[in-house]
Design a protein around this motif. Structure first.
Motif, PDB file in Angstrom:
ATOM      1  N   ALA A  94      23.076  53.648  11.304  1.00  0.00           N
ATOM      2  CA  ALA A  94      24.511  53.862  11.110  1.00  0.00           C
ATOM      3  C   ALA A  94      25.095  54.222  12.475  1.00  0.00           C
ATOM      4  O   ALA A  94      24.623  55.154  13.129  1.00  0.00           O
ATOM      5  CB  ALA A  94      24.751  54.971  10.102  1.00  0.00           C
ATOM      6  N   ALA A  95      26.099  53.481  12.913  1.00  0.00           N
ATOM      7  CA  ALA A  95      26.666  53.674  14.248  1.00  0.00           C
ATOM      8  C   ALA A  95      27.951  54.488  14.215  1.00  0.00           C
ATOM      9  O   ALA A  95      28.707  54.496  15.177  1.00  0.00           O
ATOM     10  CB  ALA A  95      26.895  52.324  14.910  1.00  0.00           C
ATOM     11  N   ASP A  96      28.182  55.199  13.099  1.00  0.00           N
ATOM     12  CA  ASP A  96      29.371  56.050  13.031  1.00  0.00           C
ATOM     13  C   ASP A  96      29.058  57.457  13.539  1.00  0.00           C
ATOM     14  O   ASP A  96      29.727  58.425  13.196  1.00  0.00           O
ATOM     15  CB  ASP A  96      29.971  56.060  11.623  1.00  0.00           C
ATOM     16  N   VAL A  97      28.036  57.535  14.391  1.00  0.00           N
ATOM     17  CA  VAL A  97      27.688  58.744  15.141  1.00  0.00           C
ATOM     18  C   VAL A  97      27.500  58.307  16.593  1.00  0.00           C
ATOM     19  O   VAL A  97      27.203  57.138  16.859  1.00  0.00           O
ATOM     20  CB  VAL A  97      26.382  59.408  14.613  1.00  0.00           C
ATOM     21  N   PRO A  98      27.665  59.218  17.550  1.00  0.00           N
ATOM     22  CA  PRO A  98      27.397  58.821  18.936  1.00  0.00           C
ATOM     23  C   PRO A  98      25.959  58.300  19.056  1.00  0.00           C
ATOM     24  O   PRO A  98      25.052  58.799  18.387  1.00  0.00           O
ATOM     25  CB  PRO A  98      27.576  60.123  19.720  1.00  0.00           C
ATOM     26  N   HIS A  99      25.765  57.294  19.901  1.00  0.00           N
ATOM     27  CA  HIS A  99      24.440  56.720  20.067  1.00  0.00           C
ATOM     28  C   HIS A  99      24.274  56.221  21.501  1.00  0.00           C
ATOM     29  O   HIS A  99      25.256  55.966  22.200  1.00  0.00           O
ATOM     30  CB  HIS A  99      24.175  55.600  19.056  1.00  0.00           C
ATOM     31  N   THR A 100      23.012  56.114  21.911  1.00  0.00           N
ATOM     32  CA  THR A 100      22.704  55.784  23.298  1.00  0.00           C
ATOM     33  C   THR A 100      21.562  54.790  23.358  1.00  0.00           C
ATOM     34  O   THR A 100      20.584  54.911  22.622  1.00  0.00           O
ATOM     35  CB  THR A 100      22.302  57.064  24.072  1.00  0.00           C
ATOM     36  N   TYR A 101      21.705  53.810  24.266  1.00  0.00           N
ATOM     37  CA  TYR A 101      20.623  52.901  24.609  1.00  0.00           C
ATOM     38  C   TYR A 101      20.207  53.263  26.027  1.00  0.00           C
ATOM     39  O   TYR A 101      21.053  53.425  26.901  1.00  0.00           O
ATOM     40  CB  TYR A 101      21.074  51.440  24.585  1.00  0.00           C
ATOM     41  N   ARG A 102      18.908  53.367  26.264  1.00  0.00           N
ATOM     42  CA  ARG A 102      18.412  53.733  27.592  1.00  0.00           C
ATOM     43  C   ARG A 102      17.270  52.792  27.975  1.00  0.00           C
ATOM     44  O   ARG A 102      16.301  52.654  27.229  1.00  0.00           O
ATOM     45  CB  ARG A 102      17.908  55.170  27.581  1.00  0.00           C
ATOM     46  N   ALA A 103      17.396  52.155  29.141  1.00  0.00           N
ATOM     47  CA  ALA A 103      16.330  51.293  29.646  1.00  0.00           C
ATOM     48  C   ALA A 103      15.281  52.147  30.335  1.00  0.00           C
ATOM     49  O   ALA A 103      15.600  53.175  30.943  1.00  0.00           O
ATOM     50  CB  ALA A 103      16.889  50.270  30.631  1.00  0.00           C
ATOM     51  N   GLY A 104      14.033  51.711  30.263  1.00  0.00           N
ATOM     52  CA  GLY A 104      12.967  52.401  30.978  1.00  0.00           C
ATOM     53  C   GLY A 104      13.190  52.315  32.486  1.00  0.00           C
ATOM     54  O   GLY A 104      14.008  51.522  32.961  1.00  0.00           O
ATOM     55  N   PRO A 105      12.441  53.106  33.241  1.00  0.00           N
ATOM     56  CA  PRO A 105      12.675  53.189  34.684  1.00  0.00           C
ATOM     57  C   PRO A 105      12.187  51.996  35.497  1.00  0.00           C
ATOM     58  O   PRO A 105      12.599  51.822  36.640  1.00  0.00           O
ATOM     59  CB  PRO A 105      11.905  54.449  35.080  1.00  0.00           C
ATOM     60  N   ASP A 106      11.327  51.158  34.912  1.00  0.00           N
ATOM     61  CA  ASP A 106      10.668  50.132  35.711  1.00  0.00           C
ATOM     62  C   ASP A 106      11.196  48.712  35.563  1.00  0.00           C
ATOM     63  O   ASP A 106      10.911  47.862  36.400  1.00  0.00           O
ATOM     64  CB  ASP A 106       9.164  50.123  35.395  1.00  0.00           C
ATOM     65  N   ALA A 107      11.929  48.434  34.491  1.00  0.00           N
ATOM     66  CA  ALA A 107      12.386  47.060  34.257  1.00  0.00           C
ATOM     67  C   ALA A 107      13.640  47.078  33.403  1.00  0.00           C
ATOM     68  O   ALA A 107      13.872  48.030  32.653  1.00  0.00           O
ATOM     69  CB  ALA A 107      11.286  46.255  33.548  1.00  0.00           C
ATOM     70  N   PRO A 108      14.444  46.022  33.494  1.00  0.00           N
ATOM     71  CA  PRO A 108      15.624  45.935  32.628  1.00  0.00           C
ATOM     72  C   PRO A 108      15.219  45.876  31.157  1.00  0.00           C
ATOM     73  O   PRO A 108      14.123  45.436  30.821  1.00  0.00           O
ATOM     74  CB  PRO A 108      16.288  44.622  33.037  1.00  0.00           C
ATOM     75  N   LEU A 109      16.114  46.323  30.315  1.00  0.00           N
ATOM     76  CA  LEU A 109      15.955  46.214  28.864  1.00  0.00           C
ATOM     77  C   LEU A 109      16.891  45.099  28.417  1.00  0.00           C
ATOM     78  O   LEU A 109      18.098  45.154  28.675  1.00  0.00           O
ATOM     79  CB  LEU A 109      16.332  47.520  28.177  1.00  0.00           C
ATOM     80  N   GLU A 110      16.341  44.076  27.786  1.00  0.00           N
ATOM     81  CA  GLU A 110      17.150  42.991  27.252  1.00  0.00           C
ATOM     82  C   GLU A 110      16.968  42.962  25.751  1.00  0.00           C
ATOM     83  O   GLU A 110      15.838  43.046  25.252  1.00  0.00           O
ATOM     84  CB  GLU A 110      16.739  41.653  27.860  1.00  0.00           C
ATOM     85  N   ALA A 111      18.082  42.863  25.036  1.00  0.00           N
ATOM     86  CA  ALA A 111      18.019  42.938  23.581  1.00  0.00           C
ATOM     87  C   ALA A 111      19.180  42.180  22.963  1.00  0.00           C
ATOM     88  O   ALA A 111      20.197  41.922  23.610  1.00  0.00           O
ATOM     89  CB  ALA A 111      18.067  44.396  23.136  1.00  0.00           C
TER      90      ALA A 111
END
Length: 182
Positions: free
Chosen positions: A154-171
């Motif tokens: 449910a995205a009706d709360v604050p939410h965060t996506y975080r990429a790891g330190p070594d490579a981009p996150l693609e989704a």
């Protein structure tokens, strides 16, 4: 010019859409700025095309207007909005009776975090990780993610996506917004 505008050229069109939506809802410039948590002058400059939008600003304004992000962007597949190590490319928007489904290809540079304020009630997000690793935070939970992982929340709360330190996150990011009778 911000990277968002360089990537998309959306400044004037976005501003016009924001103004039209604000006026259709009977909101004053001051009221929308307060609800979005941005300055009245900044919102005025955005509406008149004097300021180019960032992803954070677009999300901040979309929520009190009660519209999906797609309602503010160029209305075509392939539209791109980017800032601060985050690139979101619109893949598809499907408008159906009762809901709008947005599909984006999301790319976060290594170590980058994208925090989103709460969307309107009933909005759901899904993330399918294509490559890289990182974390998704929502509703007090932190979920580690890697290639092939799927997170739905449910995205009706604050939410965060975080990429790891070594490579981009693609989704692939899917956002489903219920349409409320207007």
């Amino acid at each position: 010019m911000t990277r968002a505008a360089e990537a998309t050229g959306v400044g004037a069109g976005v501003g016009a859409r924001i103004r039209a939506l604000r006026e259709a809802r009977g909101l004053s410039l001051s009221a929308l700025a307060a609800q979005a948590g941005i300055g009245k002058g900044s919102l005025s400059e955005l509406e008149t095309g004097q300021r180019n939008p960032t992803l954070d600003t677009l999300y901040a304004v979309a929520t009190p207007l009660g519209v999906p992000l797609a309602a503010l962007l160029d209305d075509h597949d392939g539209a791109v909005v980017a800032d601060d190590g985050v690139v979101a490319t619109r893949v598809r928007v499907l408008r159906e009776p009762g809901r709008t489904t947005e599909v984006y290809l999301l790319r976060l540079a290594a170590g980058v975090e994208r925090s989103s304020p709460a969307h309107p009630a009933g909005v759901e997000e899904q993330l399918v990780v294509l490559s890289g690793s990182g974390q998704v935070e929502h509703g007090g939970r932190t979920v580690p993610v890697g290639p092939g992982d799927h997170v739905r929340f449910a995205a009706d709360v604050p939410h965060t996506y975080r990429a790891g330190p070594d490579a981009p996150l693609e989704a692939v990011n899917v956002i489903v917004t219920p349409v409320t009778p207007g």
